[in-house]
Design a protein around this motif. Structure first.
Motif, mmCIF file in Angstrom:
data_model
loop_
_atom_site.group_PDB
_atom_site.id
_atom_site.type_symbol
_atom_site.label_atom_id
_atom_site.label_comp_id
_atom_site.label_asym_id
_atom_site.label_seq_id
_atom_site.Cartn_x
_atom_site.Cartn_y
_atom_site.Cartn_z
ATOM 1 N N SER A 1 18.824 -34.636 -17.297
ATOM 2 C CA SER A 1 18.824 -35.297 -15.995
ATOM 3 C C SER A 1 17.514 -35.054 -15.248
ATOM 4 O O SER A 1 16.823 -34.063 -15.489
ATOM 5 N N ILE A 2 17.192 -35.996 -14.357
ATOM 6 C CA ILE A 2 16.073 -35.836 -13.433
ATOM 7 C C ILE A 2 16.586 -36.141 -12.036
ATOM 8 O O ILE A 2 17.175 -37.199 -11.795
ATOM 9 N N THR A 3 16.356 -35.201 -11.132
ATOM 10 C CA THR A 3 16.766 -35.380 -9.741
ATOM 11 C C THR A 3 15.525 -35.454 -8.870
ATOM 12 O O THR A 3 14.657 -34.582 -8.938
ATOM 13 N N PHE A 4 15.445 -36.516 -8.071
ATOM 14 C CA PHE A 4 14.318 -36.709 -7.150
ATOM 15 C C PHE A 4 14.858 -36.783 -5.737
ATOM 16 O O PHE A 4 15.689 -37.636 -5.425
ATOM 17 N N MET A 5 14.428 -35.838 -4.895
ATOM 18 C CA MET A 5 14.881 -35.767 -3.514
ATOM 19 C C MET A 5 16.405 -35.787 -3.432
ATOM 20 O O MET A 5 16.995 -36.478 -2.613
ATOM 21 N N GLY A 6 17.039 -35.009 -4.334
ATOM 22 C CA GLY A 6 18.486 -34.842 -4.308
ATOM 23 C C GLY A 6 19.277 -35.931 -4.990
ATOM 24 O O GLY A 6 20.515 -35.884 -4.986
ATOM 25 N N GLU A 7 18.610 -36.915 -5.613
ATOM 26 C CA GLU A 7 19.310 -38.051 -6.222
ATOM 27 C C GLU A 7 18.937 -38.170 -7.690
ATOM 28 O O GLU A 7 17.769 -38.085 -8.064
ATOM 29 N N ARG A 8 19.919 -38.383 -8.546
ATOM 30 C CA ARG A 8 19.672 -38.581 -9.967
ATOM 31 C C ARG A 8 18.947 -39.916 -10.182
ATOM 32 O O ARG A 8 19.360 -40.956 -9.662
ATOM 33 N N ILE A 9 17.868 -39.891 -10.984
ATOM 34 C CA ILE A 9 17.063 -41.101 -11.164
ATOM 35 C C ILE A 9 16.803 -41.449 -12.622
ATOM 36 O O ILE A 9 16.131 -42.455 -12.894
ATOM 37 N N GLU A 10 17.319 -40.665 -13.571
ATOM 38 C CA GLU A 10 16.893 -40.853 -14.966
ATOM 39 C C GLU A 10 17.352 -42.176 -15.581
ATOM 40 O O GLU A 10 16.886 -42.555 -16.655
ATOM 41 N N ARG A 11 18.236 -42.893 -14.914
ATOM 42 C CA ARG A 11 18.695 -44.187 -15.437
ATOM 43 C C ARG A 11 18.204 -45.369 -14.591
ATOM 44 O O ARG A 11 18.619 -46.506 -14.813
ATOM 45 N N LEU A 12 17.320 -45.097 -13.667
ATOM 46 C CA LEU A 12 16.848 -46.165 -12.785
ATOM 47 C C LEU A 12 15.675 -46.922 -13.390
ATOM 48 O O LEU A 12 14.937 -46.410 -14.233
ATOM 49 N N LYS A 13 15.472 -48.157 -12.925
ATOM 50 C CA LYS A 13 14.352 -48.978 -13.366
ATOM 51 C C LYS A 13 13.074 -48.557 -12.645
ATOM 52 O O LYS A 13 13.131 -47.991 -11.548
ATOM 53 N N PRO A 14 11.892 -48.854 -13.225
ATOM 54 C CA PRO A 14 10.627 -48.502 -12.562
ATOM 55 C C PRO A 14 10.506 -49.072 -11.152
ATOM 56 O O PRO A 14 9.987 -48.407 -10.259
ATOM 57 N N SER A 15 10.982 -50.302 -10.958
ATOM 58 C CA SER A 15 10.895 -50.899 -9.620
ATOM 59 C C SER A 15 11.713 -50.111 -8.610
ATOM 60 O O SER A 15 11.334 -49.994 -7.438
ATOM 61 N N THR A 16 12.815 -49.540 -9.053
ATOM 62 C CA THR A 16 13.675 -48.772 -8.158
ATOM 63 C C THR A 16 13.068 -47.401 -7.859
ATOM 64 O O THR A 16 13.091 -46.934 -6.711
ATOM 65 N N THR A 17 12.518 -46.740 -8.881
ATOM 66 C CA THR A 17 11.892 -45.438 -8.632
ATOM 67 C C THR A 17 10.679 -45.588 -7.720
ATOM 68 O O THR A 17 10.398 -44.702 -6.909
ATOM 69 N N ALA A 18 9.973 -46.722 -7.841
ATOM 70 C CA ALA A 18 8.837 -46.975 -6.944
ATOM 71 C C ALA A 18 9.311 -47.089 -5.502
ATOM 72 O O ALA A 18 8.678 -46.551 -4.580
ATOM 73 N N LYS A 19 10.401 -47.777 -5.290
ATOM 74 C CA LYS A 19 10.946 -47.913 -3.938
ATOM 75 C C LYS A 19 11.381 -46.565 -3.365
ATOM 76 O O LYS A 19 11.346 -46.346 -2.150
ATOM 77 N N LYS A 20 11.793 -45.664 -4.232
ATOM 78 C CA LYS A 20 12.236 -44.347 -3.785
ATOM 79 C C LYS A 20 11.076 -43.401 -3.499
ATOM 80 O O LYS A 20 11.276 -42.306 -2.962
ATOM 81 N N GLY A 21 9.845 -43.811 -3.902
ATOM 82 C CA GLY A 21 8.677 -43.028 -3.520
ATOM 83 C C GLY A 21 7.910 -42.376 -4.655
ATOM 84 O O GLY A 21 7.164 -41.428 -4.428
ATOM 85 N N ILE A 22 8.047 -42.891 -5.880
ATOM 86 C CA ILE A 22 7.293 -42.365 -7.022
ATOM 87 C C ILE A 22 6.267 -43.397 -7.453
ATOM 88 O O ILE A 22 6.608 -44.547 -7.730
ATOM 89 N N ALA A 23 5.017 -42.984 -7.498
ATOM 90 C CA ALA A 23 3.936 -43.866 -7.968
ATOM 91 C C ALA A 23 3.154 -43.137 -9.047
ATOM 92 O O ALA A 23 3.235 -41.918 -9.181
ATOM 93 N N ARG A 24 2.357 -43.896 -9.819
ATOM 94 C CA ARG A 24 1.628 -43.266 -10.910
ATOM 95 C C ARG A 24 0.343 -44.021 -11.218
ATOM 96 O O ARG A 24 0.173 -45.177 -10.833
#
Length: 249
Positions: free
Chosen positions: A60-83
């Motif tokens: 599992s991967i938790t980002f800011m208290g929320e599990r994100i390992e099954r999310l799409k790139p567009s969704t993780t970007a909205k949550k505040g992860i960029a690369r």
């Protein structure tokens, strides 16, 4: 500070190959953390899992208290992860200004004048050294400057955490020093957490507070730079005694 990201039991298989092997790590909010290791250690695979470009085989991967390992790139970007990416890719026919605006618009998934703030784009261009050439085409930049443009475009998404994949590769000493200055400002002035994959040891030593060392997908060491450079497992697997003599030079 609290943990902004936590990975537990992370595994990734590609057929019979284990790219990431039961990996646990945390990244503190507001910190500068390096992930290093020899080629094929699983570093970029980890970034791809964090951003949603790959799904883990387990863990599992938790980002800011929320599990994100099954999310799409567009969704993780909205949550505040960029690369940024190891291989530079830019839209050659866009101006530098348009390219950075694209980062802000892409996060919103729809184009409108409300998708970005002109003043904020100008601040990013100033920070990254593009203020005087914002009308120049992205395709006309050198490879080094295209890397900086990708960084500027990522910043336009207003990330909480920024993943940097070999941003310094191929840069001159002058360009590296300038990039280090920019990254410190991004971290300290903008409050953005940095996770960095890098082979340039002077960057790791001069910038990062914690280092995670991988070998064949497993974590073999974790700690402050001085602790890492003195770790025999790290020397054997990655640095080598000759390289260690030149760390920080």
């Amino acid at each position: 500070m609290t943990d902004i990201l936590e990975a537990k039991g992370l595994k990734k298989y590609f057929g019979g190959i284990t790219a990431v092997d039961n990996l646990d790590f945390t990244i503190r909010e507001g910190s500068r953390t390096a992930i290093i290791g020899p080629n094929g250690a699983g570093k970029t695979t980890i970034f791809n899992i964090i951003t949603g470009d790959l799904r883990p085989s387990a863990g599992s991967i938790t980002f800011m208290g929320e599990r994100i390992e099954r999310l799409k790139p567009s969704t993780t970007a909205k949550k505040g992860i960029a690369r940024t990416f190891q291989v530079v890719r830019v839209f050659n026919n866009l101006s530098i200004y348009e390219h950075v605006v694209m980062g802000a618009v892409a996060k919103e998934s729809v184009f409108s004048t409300r998708s970005y703030d002109n003043e904020e784009i100008d601040r990013i261009l100033e920070l990254t050294g593009f203020a005087d050439e914002k009308d120049k085409l992205a395709g006309n930049l050198t490879g080094a400057r295209q890397k900086q443009l990708c960084l500027a475009t990522a910043l336009a998404t207003k990330p909480k955490m920024l993943l940097l994949d070999e941003l310094m590769a191929g840069l001159t000493i002058t360009e590296i020093n300038r990039s280090l200055e920019i990254l410190r400002k991004i971290n300290e002035d903008m409050g953005i957490t940095l996770a960095i994959i890098e082979h340039v040891m002077r960057v790791i030593t001069g910038l990062c507070e914690k280092i995670i060392v991988l070998d064949h997908g497993r974590k073999i060491a974790e700690g402050k730079p001085k602790e890492i450079w003195e770790n025999e497992k790290v020397i054997e697997a990655y640095l080598g005694k000759e390289a260690l003599d030149h760390v920080g030079s």
